[in-house]
Design a protein around this motif. Structure first.
Motif, PDB file in Angstrom:
ATOM      1  N   GLY A 189       0.817  -1.215   0.000  1.00  0.00           N
ATOM      2  CA  GLY A 189       0.000   0.000   0.000  1.00  0.00           C
ATOM      3  C   GLY A 189       0.846   1.258   0.000  1.00  0.00           C
ATOM      4  N   SER A 190       1.916   1.276   0.795  1.00  0.00           N
ATOM      5  CA  SER A 190       2.820   2.441   0.811  1.00  0.00           C
ATOM      6  C   SER A 190       3.485   2.633  -0.539  1.00  0.00           C
ATOM      7  CB  SER A 190       3.893   2.266   1.900  1.00  0.00           C
ATOM      8  OG  SER A 190       3.349   2.391   3.186  1.00  0.00           O
ATOM      9  N   PHE A 191       3.893   1.529  -1.159  1.00  0.00           N
ATOM     10  CA  PHE A 191       4.507   1.609  -2.489  1.00  0.00           C
ATOM     11  C   PHE A 191       3.510   2.141  -3.509  1.00  0.00           C
ATOM     12  CE2 PHE A 191       5.136  -0.554  -6.608  1.00  0.00           C
ATOM     13  CZ  PHE A 191       6.353   0.006  -6.971  1.00  0.00           C
ATOM     14  N   ALA A 192       2.300   1.588  -3.504  1.00  0.00           N
ATOM     15  CA  ALA A 192       1.286   2.024  -4.467  1.00  0.00           C
ATOM     16  C   ALA A 192       0.880   3.468  -4.224  1.00  0.00           C
ATOM     17  CB  ALA A 192       0.061   1.112  -4.376  1.00  0.00           C
ATOM     18  N   ALA A 193       0.924   3.918  -2.974  1.00  0.00           N
ATOM     19  CA  ALA A 193       0.585   5.311  -2.662  1.00  0.00           C
ATOM     20  C   ALA A 193       1.545   6.285  -3.321  1.00  0.00           C
ATOM     21  CB  ALA A 193       0.574   5.526  -1.139  1.00  0.00           C
ATOM     22  N   MET A 194       2.750   5.813  -3.669  1.00  0.00           N
ATOM     23  CA  MET A 194       3.694   6.643  -4.427  1.00  0.00           C
ATOM     24  C   MET A 194       3.485   6.498  -5.928  1.00  0.00           C
ATOM     25  SD  MET A 194       7.334   6.346  -2.343  1.00  0.00           S
ATOM     26  CE  MET A 194       7.335   4.562  -2.108  1.00  0.00           C
ATOM     27  N   MET A 195       3.307   5.273  -6.374  1.00  0.00           N
ATOM     28  CA  MET A 195       3.256   5.011  -7.811  1.00  0.00           C
ATOM     29  C   MET A 195       1.962   5.497  -8.459  1.00  0.00           C
ATOM     30  SD  MET A 195       6.201   3.763  -8.433  1.00  0.00           S
ATOM     31  CE  MET A 195       6.763   4.836  -7.096  1.00  0.00           C
ATOM     32  N   VAL A 196       0.838   5.374  -7.770  1.00  0.00           N
ATOM     33  CA  VAL A 196      -0.443   5.799  -8.356  1.00  0.00           C
ATOM     34  C   VAL A 196      -0.431   7.285  -8.710  1.00  0.00           C
ATOM     35  CG1 VAL A 196      -2.902   6.125  -7.900  1.00  0.00           C
ATOM     36  CG2 VAL A 196      -1.832   3.935  -7.389  1.00  0.00           C
ATOM     37  N   ILE A 222      -5.331   6.029   2.075  1.00  0.00           N
ATOM     38  CA  ILE A 222      -5.205   7.333   2.729  1.00  0.00           C
ATOM     39  C   ILE A 222      -4.059   8.126   2.108  1.00  0.00           C
ATOM     40  CG2 ILE A 222      -4.531   8.445   4.913  1.00  0.00           C
ATOM     41  CD1 ILE A 222      -6.188   6.278   6.328  1.00  0.00           C
ATOM     42  N   GLY A 223      -2.960   7.444   1.782  1.00  0.00           N
ATOM     43  CA  GLY A 223      -1.847   8.124   1.124  1.00  0.00           C
ATOM     44  C   GLY A 223      -2.250   8.706  -0.211  1.00  0.00           C
ATOM     45  N   VAL A 224      -2.979   7.936  -1.001  1.00  0.00           N
ATOM     46  CA  VAL A 224      -3.454   8.438  -2.298  1.00  0.00           C
ATOM     47  C   VAL A 224      -4.426   9.589  -2.106  1.00  0.00           C
ATOM     48  CG1 VAL A 224      -4.796   7.844  -4.351  1.00  0.00           C
ATOM     49  CG2 VAL A 224      -3.060   6.263  -3.500  1.00  0.00           C
ATOM     50  N   ALA A 225      -5.297   9.502  -1.093  1.00  0.00           N
ATOM     51  CA  ALA A 225      -6.236  10.596  -0.808  1.00  0.00           C
ATOM     52  C   ALA A 225      -5.483  11.889  -0.486  1.00  0.00           C
ATOM     53  CB  ALA A 225      -7.159  10.209   0.340  1.00  0.00           C
ATOM     54  N   CYS A 226      -4.389  11.776   0.271  1.00  0.00           N
ATOM     55  CA  CYS A 226      -3.574  12.959   0.582  1.00  0.00           C
ATOM     56  C   CYS A 226      -2.959  13.549  -0.685  1.00  0.00           C
ATOM     57  CB  CYS A 226      -2.466  12.593   1.574  1.00  0.00           C
ATOM     58  SG  CYS A 226      -3.044  12.165   3.235  1.00  0.00           S
ATOM     59  N   SER A 227      -2.488  12.683  -1.566  1.00  0.00           N
ATOM     60  CA  SER A 227      -1.884  13.176  -2.808  1.00  0.00           C
ATOM     61  C   SER A 227      -2.932  13.816  -3.712  1.00  0.00           C
ATOM     62  CB  SER A 227      -1.173  12.037  -3.545  1.00  0.00           C
ATOM     63  OG  SER A 227      -2.090  11.066  -4.009  1.00  0.00           O
ATOM     64  N   VAL A 228      -4.175  13.333  -3.663  1.00  0.00           N
ATOM     65  CA  VAL A 228      -5.249  13.941  -4.458  1.00  0.00           C
ATOM     66  C   VAL A 228      -5.507  15.371  -3.991  1.00  0.00           C
ATOM     67  CG1 VAL A 228      -7.722  13.869  -4.943  1.00  0.00           C
ATOM     68  CG2 VAL A 228      -6.362  11.781  -5.102  1.00  0.00           C
ATOM     69  N   GLY A 276       6.180  17.985 -10.201  1.00  0.00           N
ATOM     70  CA  GLY A 276       4.878  17.885  -9.553  1.00  0.00           C
ATOM     71  C   GLY A 276       4.476  16.439  -9.313  1.00  0.00           C
ATOM     72  N   ALA A 277       4.780  15.560 -10.255  1.00  0.00           N
ATOM     73  CA  ALA A 277       4.451  14.141 -10.103  1.00  0.00           C
ATOM     74  C   ALA A 277       5.221  13.517  -8.941  1.00  0.00           C
ATOM     75  CB  ALA A 277       4.757  13.395 -11.402  1.00  0.00           C
ATOM     76  N   VAL A 278       6.493  13.857  -8.829  1.00  0.00           N
ATOM     77  CA  VAL A 278       7.303  13.344  -7.722  1.00  0.00           C
ATOM     78  C   VAL A 278       6.791  13.894  -6.388  1.00  0.00           C
ATOM     79  CG1 VAL A 278       9.603  13.356  -6.677  1.00  0.00           C
ATOM     80  CG2 VAL A 278       9.348  12.933  -9.120  1.00  0.00           C
ATOM     81  N   LEU A 279       6.400  15.160  -6.369  1.00  0.00           N
ATOM     82  CA  LEU A 279       5.822  15.750  -5.157  1.00  0.00           C
ATOM     83  C   LEU A 279       4.631  14.932  -4.680  1.00  0.00           C
ATOM     84  CD1 LEU A 279       5.256  17.972  -3.034  1.00  0.00           C
ATOM     85  CD2 LEU A 279       3.998  19.194  -4.829  1.00  0.00           C
ATOM     86  N   LEU A 280       3.739  14.580  -5.585  1.00  0.00           N
ATOM     87  CA  LEU A 280       2.547  13.817  -5.214  1.00  0.00           C
ATOM     88  C   LEU A 280       2.916  12.425  -4.714  1.00  0.00           C
ATOM     89  CD1 LEU A 280       0.149  14.842  -8.116  1.00  0.00           C
ATOM     90  CD2 LEU A 280       0.265  15.779  -5.811  1.00  0.00           C
ATOM     91  N   ALA A 281       3.961  11.825  -5.279  1.00  0.00           N
ATOM     92  CA  ALA A 281       4.426  10.523  -4.803  1.00  0.00           C
ATOM     93  C   ALA A 281       4.941  10.624  -3.370  1.00  0.00           C
ATOM     94  CB  ALA A 281       5.518   9.982  -5.728  1.00  0.00           C
ATOM     95  N   ILE A 282       5.707  11.682  -3.100  1.00  0.00           N
ATOM     96  CA  ILE A 282       6.230  11.896  -1.749  1.00  0.00           C
ATOM     97  C   ILE A 282       5.090  12.099  -0.761  1.00  0.00           C
ATOM     98  CG2 ILE A 282       7.596  13.448  -0.301  1.00  0.00           C
ATOM     99  CD1 ILE A 282       9.254  11.691  -2.170  1.00  0.00           C
ATOM    100  N   VAL A 283       4.114  12.909  -1.134  1.00  0.00           N
ATOM    101  CA  VAL A 283       2.962  13.150  -0.266  1.00  0.00           C
ATOM    102  C   VAL A 283       2.197  11.853  -0.014  1.00  0.00           C
ATOM    103  CG1 VAL A 283       0.728  14.322  -0.114  1.00  0.00           C
ATOM    104  CG2 VAL A 283       2.742  15.576  -0.882  1.00  0.00           C
ATOM    105  N   GLY A 284       2.067  11.025  -1.056  1.00  0.00           N
ATOM    106  CA  GLY A 284       1.388   9.739  -0.895  1.00  0.00           C
ATOM    107  C   GLY A 284       2.070   8.867   0.143  1.00  0.00           C
ATOM    108  N   TYR A 285       3.391   8.806   0.109  1.00  0.00           N
ATOM    109  CA  TYR A 285       4.140   8.010   1.088  1.00  0.00           C
ATOM    110  C   TYR A 285       3.997   8.587   2.487  1.00  0.00           C
ATOM    111  CZ  TYR A 285       8.082   5.639   3.347  1.00  0.00           C
ATOM    112  OH  TYR A 285       8.868   4.906   4.207  1.00  0.00           O
ATOM    113  N   LEU A 286       4.108   9.908   2.601  1.00  0.00           N
ATOM    114  CA  LEU A 286       3.991  10.548   3.913  1.00  0.00           C
ATOM    115  C   LEU A 286       2.594  10.359   4.485  1.00  0.00           C
ATOM    116  CD1 LEU A 286       5.952  13.868   3.210  1.00  0.00           C
ATOM    117  CD2 LEU A 286       6.763  11.850   4.458  1.00  0.00           C
ATOM    118  N   GLY A 287       1.581  10.381   3.620  1.00  0.00           N
ATOM    119  CA  GLY A 287       0.220  10.142   4.075  1.00  0.00           C
ATOM    120  C   GLY A 287       0.031   8.715   4.551  1.00  0.00           C
ATOM    121  N   ALA A 288       0.545   7.752   3.791  1.00  0.00           N
ATOM    122  CA  ALA A 288       0.467   6.346   4.204  1.00  0.00           C
ATOM    123  C   ALA A 288       1.265   6.118   5.475  1.00  0.00           C
ATOM    124  CB  ALA A 288       0.972   5.443   3.083  1.00  0.00           C
ATOM    125  N   GLY A 289       2.308   6.952   5.685  1.00  0.00           N
ATOM    126  CA  GLY A 289       3.150   6.824   6.868  1.00  0.00           C
ATOM    127  C   GLY A 289       2.421   7.102   8.170  1.00  0.00           C
TER     128      GLY A 289
END
Length: 631
Positions: free
Chosen positions: A222-229, A269-275, A567-580
């Motif tokens: 899930g943490s990995f996918a929260a970055m890749m999605v 939740i990580g993906v929701a944060c990145s959204v 911007g894409a990398v930013l969203l990946a980082i946010v996704g990981y931090l959210g899943a964290g």
């Protein structure tokens, strides 16, 4: 810019810059795929705190590969170092300072820890000792040094794409109940020949429809996918060219499959944060790219709905529990709620050689006599417990209805007898017997101990929230007062957690003897293992990056290619931090985050430099126009 080393032979030009990115590509595309059995030697007193004892498939070999590749990074830097290539500005100096502080606090926490045998390399199935944690910082700074232009992104996206495809293939077979690792050739691949006798005992880690890939647990998937999605969906929406959109679109769909197939609520939740950050960063630009976004959204919705239908709704199986946890978190708690109210055992008292088990409306007191243990109820009336030994282990049991679920198994160790209390065949406590009486003893050392309910902060009545995360966090927060400066040591959380909290575990997990070996929270993990100061350094590091990135890419109507990538990398980082918020840092996934953080920092540096140069040109042109007017 880096001066390119070129060798010209006839009409062919050879660019050796890619060598700089070899360790980065290996860390992104190869290391996460490593699965190999190793049995580690660890001090005997720590066995109790380790899930799976000393057997490790997913961490140790990955950790060794990380150390080896970081050494390769050091050699490459030694051979190619150019002082003028170091990024120098106020933000960069802040990155360097926080990185140094993080390393210093990690070293101090590890070297001064009471668990020094563990802190260097970490525990089996974890392997996040101080060496690996320092390697994370080094690989981030190395990436920050190497990435200098948008063409360098191919060295990041290609291995990530390869990894996503590999995990999708592996994950598909896990999802349908045909885990490739459980096949004959798969077991030979992950179990060395000198452990060949273990191949027949290999069993699937999780039930069908839980994708863990090569990352050990579906939560880490899930943490990995929260970055890749968010990474690949953003590139699909904004990058130009049909070929690029098709490639990134396929990777986006694969990432979505991994996200939903993992059933990880932390990933959602990580993906929701990145959204949310996507709306802030690309909100205005969406009007310009609305066609691409609409197409991507439509394909995504159709694919998810189709997948859900094909799997009879299993990919959304844990979403209702996520919604329930979120609602429950914000609902008020009754002041008089007691997590022990429904437990069979609600307290223990020890005095004068007697031990009393307080139950629901009744009590059972144990004491020693010359004939053996004596049992009495709350009125002082003897409860007849029958001793039985059928050669398979002696035990005391009773036919008294109110105590018939409570059985005492006799255990002999080094000439001493102990009673192992079980309730409905579930082990609860271990009691020591001697001439002085009966007392509670440690399950592993068998030393006498007092019954203590540990302090708790928050989550009262919500201990079971988030698969018992409410319980874990409530018992972890009081520990922070001991780690304000220096933590307990890298990978030592299991030793610091109040493992003797029998009643709390029973209420949260329905079993009193589970080992809590991780906080299920990236930020608590850093604060307790490395100290609050290290957590502050980490938050300042990632916070500085995120704030700068939002300022650089947010609220614009158009984007250059490098800004889209940033911007894409930013969203990946946010996704990981959210899943964290719900997941820990682990060796299979953390290197991807730290490398992407280095990429994001380097991209911010490039974009800030370009924007500053652009503003300078505009200002110069304006001054030139005004000068011509006055002439």
């Amino acid at each position: 810019m880096v001066q390119k080393e070129k060798e010209v032979q006839g009409k062919y030009t050879f660019n050796f810059k890619w060598i700089l990115f070899v360790p980065i590509m290996a860390l992104l595309g190869v290391v996460p795929l490593i699965v190999r059995l190793v049995k580690t030697d660890i001090p005997a007193e720590y066995i109790l705190y380790i899930t799976g004892n000393n057997i490790d498939f997913f961490a140790q070999y990955k950790a060794q590969a990380i150390v080896a590749l970081v050494i390769v990074m050091g050699v490459i830097l030694f051979l190619t170092w150019k002082k003028e290539d170091i990024k120098r500005d106020k933000v960069s100096y802040l990155y360097y300072g926080m990185s140094a502080l993080f390393i210093v606090m990690t070293l101090l926490s590890g070297l001064l820890s009471s668990y020094r045998e563990v802190t260097t390399w970490g525990l089996p199935n974890h392997a996040e000792g101080m060496v690996i944690l320092i390697c994370y910082i080094i690989m981030m700074l190395y990436t920050y040094y190497c990435v200098k232009e948008k063409r360098d992104y191919k060295f990041i996206l290609i291995p990530l794409g390869f990894l996503v495809i590999c995990l999708t293939v592996i994950g598909y077979f896990q999802y349908v109940g045909k885990d490739l690792f459980m096949t004959e050739w798969g077991s030979k691949l992950i179990i060395p020949e000198h452990y060949a006798e273990d191949r027949g005992m290999l069993k699937g880690l999780y039930k069908d429809k839980n994708i863990y890939g090569t990352l050990f647990h579906y939560n880490y998937m899930g943490s990995f996918a929260a970055m890749m999605v968010p990474l690949f969906i953003t590139l699909t929406c904004f990058m130009k060219g049909y070929k690029s959109k098709i490639v990134y679109g396929i990777l986006s769909l694969c990432s979505l499959f991994l996200l939903f197939g993992s059933t990880s609520r932390a990933g959602l939740i990580g993906v929701a944060c990145s959204v949310l950050v996507f709306v802030v960063v690309f909100g205005r630009g969406c009007l310009k790219y609305w066609k691409g976004i609409l197409i991507v959204a439509a394909i995504g919705v159709v694919s998810i709905v189709g997948l859900n239908s094909a799997t009879n709704g299993s990919i959304f199986s844990r979403i209702p529990t996520l919604v329930a946890d979120i609602k429950g978190m914000f609902q008020p708690t009754q002041e008089n709620v007691d997590y022990k109210a429904n437990l069979p055992l609600q307290g223990i008292e020890q005095a004068d050689g007697k031990l009393t088990l307080n139950m629901q409306g009744q009590a059972l007191t144990l004491s020693m006599t010359e004939e053996g243990p004596r049992f009495e109820d709350e009125t002082g009336t003897q409860v007849v417990y029958i001793y039985m030994d059928l050669g398979q282990g002696a035990k005391y049991f009773t036919q008294e209805p109110k105590f018939e679920d409570w059985i005492f198994h006799v255990k002999q160790l080094e000439g001493k007898n102990y009673l192992v209390l079980a309730y409905q065949n579930t082990k609860v406590l271990t009691l020591g017997m001697s001439e002085q009486g009966i007392e509670l003893v440690d399950d592993y050392t068998y030393e006498p101990k007092a019954f203590v309910e540990p302090p708790a902060i928050g989550f009262k009545g919500k201990e079971r929230m988030g698969s018992a995360r409410g319980y874990i966090w409530s018992r972890s927060l009081p520990l922070l007062k001991e780690t304000l400066l220096i933590g307990f040591g890298p990978d030592t959380y299991a030793f610091a957690f109040p493992q003797d909290d029998v009643l709390g575990k029973w209420a949260a997990y329905d079993t009193p003897n589970i080992v809590v070996d991780k906080p299920h929270n990236l930020y608590l993990q850093i604060a307790l293992n490395q100290g609050v100061v290290a957590l502050v350094a980490f938050l300042v590091l990632v916070g500085t990056y995120v704030v700068q990135a939002v300022r650089l890419y947010g609220f614009k109507t158009g984007y250059s290619k490098v800004e889209i990538l940033g911007g894409a990398v930013l969203l990946a980082i946010v996704g990981y931090l959210g899943a964290g918020i719900f997941n820990d840092s682990v060796v299979p996934v953390a290197p991807i985050f730290w490398i992407l953080l280095g990429v994001g920092m380097a991209t911010n540096f490039m974009v800030a430099k370009e924007q500053k140069s652009g503003r300078a040109k505009v200002a110069h042109a304006t001054i030139h126009m005004k000068t011509k007017k006055h002439m």
